[in-house]
Design an enzyme around this catalytic site. Sequence first.
Site, short mmCIF file in Angstrom:
data_model
loop_
_atom_site.label_atom_id
_atom_site.label_comp_id
_atom_site.label_asym_id
_atom_site.label_seq_id
_atom_site.Cartn_x
_atom_site.Cartn_y
_atom_site.Cartn_z
N THR A 14 0.82 -1.21 0.00
CA THR A 14 0.00 0.00 0.00
C THR A 14 0.85 1.25 0.00
O THR A 14 0.53 2.24 -0.67
CB THR A 14 -0.92 0.00 1.24
OG1 THR A 14 -1.68 -1.20 1.26
CG2 THR A 14 -1.86 1.20 1.21
N PHE A 15 1.94 1.23 0.75
CA PHE A 15 2.72 2.45 0.95
C PHE A 15 4.06 2.48 0.22
O PHE A 15 4.72 3.49 0.21
CB PHE A 15 2.99 2.64 2.45
CG PHE A 15 1.74 2.75 3.28
CD1 PHE A 15 0.88 3.82 3.15
CD2 PHE A 15 1.41 1.75 4.18
CE1 PHE A 15 -0.27 3.91 3.90
CE2 PHE A 15 0.26 1.82 4.95
CZ PHE A 15 -0.59 2.91 4.80
N ALA A 16 4.47 1.36 -0.37
CA ALA A 16 5.82 1.34 -0.93
C ALA A 16 5.97 0.29 -2.02
O ALA A 16 5.21 -0.67 -2.11
CB ALA A 16 6.83 1.09 0.18
N ASP A 127 5.11 -5.32 17.85
CA ASP A 127 4.57 -6.16 16.77
C ASP A 127 5.48 -7.35 16.51
O ASP A 127 5.76 -7.68 15.36
CB ASP A 127 4.36 -5.35 15.49
CG ASP A 127 3.43 -6.08 14.50
OD1 ASP A 127 2.69 -6.98 14.95
OD2 ASP A 127 3.45 -5.75 13.31
#
Length: 338
Positions: A14-16, A127
């Site tokens: 999504t981001f990269a 995480d």
Amino acid sequence: MEKYQKAEKIGEGTFAVVYKGTELATKRLVAIKKIKKNNKNQDGLDVPTIREIRCLKELKHTNIVDLIDVFAHKQNLNIIMELMDSDLEAIIKNKSVVFNAGDVKSWLLMTLRGIYHCHRNFILHRDLKPNNLFIAGDGTLKLGDFGLARDYGSCSKPMTSNVVTIWYRAPELLLGGQYYGPGVDIWAIGCIFAELLLRAPYLASDSNTDLGQLHTIFRALGTPTEEDWPGFSDLPDKKGLEFQMYPRTPLQTLFTAAGNDALDLLESMLVYDPVKRVSAYDALNHCYFRNSPLPTKPEKLPRNIIPVVEPSEKNLKRKAGDDDLNSANPKLARLLFV
């Protein structure tokens, strides 16, 4: 960008977009993560990316993924990291890979060394799970994916409880606790330790809810009481809830092949009361790591073996829409946390 030679794309999220590359001066393989512009943010950066860069710039350690460079190029932010071979989840799931007690001890030791470095620098990972533990070419295990990490000074500062993948989420988080510390990472490592021993997730719930996960934990480890866990009844999401009282099942019942020292360490990681849960420092000094068998040297640890598929007419046919990304090793892309 002149320092690096970009090669094939190995992943996209999504981001990269992630590319395999080479650092020209040293000839070492790197992963080049090009951040996509976020139209909702004038700076083009999402919060996880900012957190990840900040944490990795501060944390330099053998058992933490190395951030090599960060720079802007043609209005894009590029993050350069060391390229990893695989992750621990792939090794656990690959039944063709055989590992022994010394191998488990080595992976756990390197995980604890990495998280101890985080905690002594006042950073919580938040995480930890097997596919965020990466394996380098020399066998070294390294902590990665710091998108949910944050600094902490004390347990008196509220933080979100919606962190950590649910199977590895500590009970205080599942009950909405906002005042927590390093114990949330230790609980997750305990779950990973158990998964290495079982070669299957230990506290996997069929329900993808906090309440369902709590029931799974209580069935496995017994339902806690105020005597076991002072303040348990005062946690935000506990009020008004009544849990079935499950008895505590001795860990030896399930972990039949584990030694007493391994079970003692595992039990100390999975203590309900975060105050009584073992610290990374004390875990590293546990007799488990000194007893036989000793931890396997990283270079001798088993690797993720990808089965060789014999070519056939069916395999040789290329489907419409196939591209280099589909044929790339997906574990390479996992390094850059897309």
